[in-house]
Motif scaffolding. Sequence first.
Motif, mmCIF file in Angstrom:
data_model
loop_
_atom_site.group_PDB
_atom_site.id
_atom_site.type_symbol
_atom_site.label_atom_id
_atom_site.label_comp_id
_atom_site.label_asym_id
_atom_site.label_seq_id
_atom_site.Cartn_x
_atom_site.Cartn_y
_atom_site.Cartn_z
ATOM 1 N N UNK A 1 -9.164 4.873 3.282
ATOM 2 C CA UNK A 1 -9.552 4.317 1.987
ATOM 3 C C UNK A 1 -8.840 2.978 1.742
ATOM 4 N N UNK A 2 -7.553 2.914 2.080
ATOM 5 C CA UNK A 2 -6.776 1.702 1.841
ATOM 6 C C UNK A 2 -7.234 0.517 2.701
ATOM 7 N N UNK A 3 -7.848 0.800 3.829
ATOM 8 C CA UNK A 3 -8.329 -0.275 4.708
ATOM 9 C C UNK A 3 -9.323 -1.178 3.970
ATOM 10 N N UNK B 1 -1.013 -5.181 -5.909
ATOM 11 C CA UNK B 1 -0.913 -6.634 -5.842
ATOM 12 C C UNK B 1 0.122 -7.085 -6.875
ATOM 13 N N UNK B 2 0.639 -8.291 -6.663
ATOM 14 C CA UNK B 2 1.618 -8.839 -7.601
ATOM 15 C C UNK B 2 0.902 -9.386 -8.826
ATOM 16 N N UNK B 3 1.511 -9.183 -9.990
ATOM 17 C CA UNK B 3 0.956 -9.670 -11.241
ATOM 18 C C UNK B 3 2.094 -10.242 -12.079
ATOM 19 N N UNK B 4 1.888 -11.437 -12.604
ATOM 20 C CA UNK B 4 2.894 -12.055 -13.474
ATOM 21 C C UNK B 4 2.964 -11.304 -14.800
ATOM 22 N N UNK B 5 4.183 -11.126 -15.288
ATOM 23 C CA UNK B 5 4.401 -10.478 -16.566
ATOM 24 C C UNK B 5 5.481 -11.276 -17.292
ATOM 25 N N UNK C 1 4.432 -5.117 -9.272
ATOM 26 C CA UNK C 1 3.370 -4.536 -8.442
ATOM 27 C C UNK C 1 2.485 -3.700 -9.346
ATOM 28 N N UNK C 2 1.180 -3.978 -9.298
ATOM 29 C CA UNK C 2 0.222 -3.170 -10.056
ATOM 30 C C UNK C 2 -0.893 -2.701 -9.118
ATOM 31 N N UNK C 3 -1.410 -1.488 -9.314
ATOM 32 C CA UNK C 3 -2.518 -1.011 -8.482
ATOM 33 C C UNK C 3 -3.778 -1.824 -8.742
ATOM 34 N N UNK C 4 -4.497 -2.136 -7.659
ATOM 35 C CA UNK C 4 -5.783 -2.827 -7.818
ATOM 36 C C UNK C 4 -6.953 -1.855 -7.722
ATOM 37 N N UNK C 5 -6.665 -0.596 -7.505
ATOM 38 C CA UNK C 5 -7.724 0.406 -7.433
ATOM 39 C C UNK C 5 -7.519 1.473 -8.505
ATOM 40 N N UNK D 1 0.852 -1.191 0.000
ATOM 41 C CA UNK D 1 0.000 0.000 0.000
ATOM 42 C C UNK D 1 0.887 1.241 0.000
ATOM 43 N N UNK D 2 0.576 2.153 -0.902
ATOM 44 C CA UNK D 2 1.370 3.357 -1.138
ATOM 45 C C UNK D 2 0.437 4.561 -1.133
#
Length: 84
Positions: A79-81, A49-53, A61-65, A33-34
């Motif tokens: 908000x992050x909670x 979250x981690x995403x395979x590339x 790391x890619x944002x999920x929001x 969380x950043x």
Amino acid sequence: MIEKYGAIWIKTEQKNSTRIVFEEYLPNIDKLQIIYERVDGNYQPYSCVKNKDPQWCLPIWIPENSKVILSTIESAKKYLISFV
């Protein structure tokens, strides 16, 4: 671009635009969380979250929001909670 917590972090900070003011790795759910502070004093929180590339040997790391702009760091943390 650097390795953080077992994945590649592609810095999205732009000079004179934003800076990271909060960073927390949650190992039990493997999320990063950043919160960025913008030059206008507002905050942008991201839950990543981690995403395979296939281009990289490590996940990235890619944002999920979506992009959200909040007026205080406290509201950004609240908000992050919702992503925990």
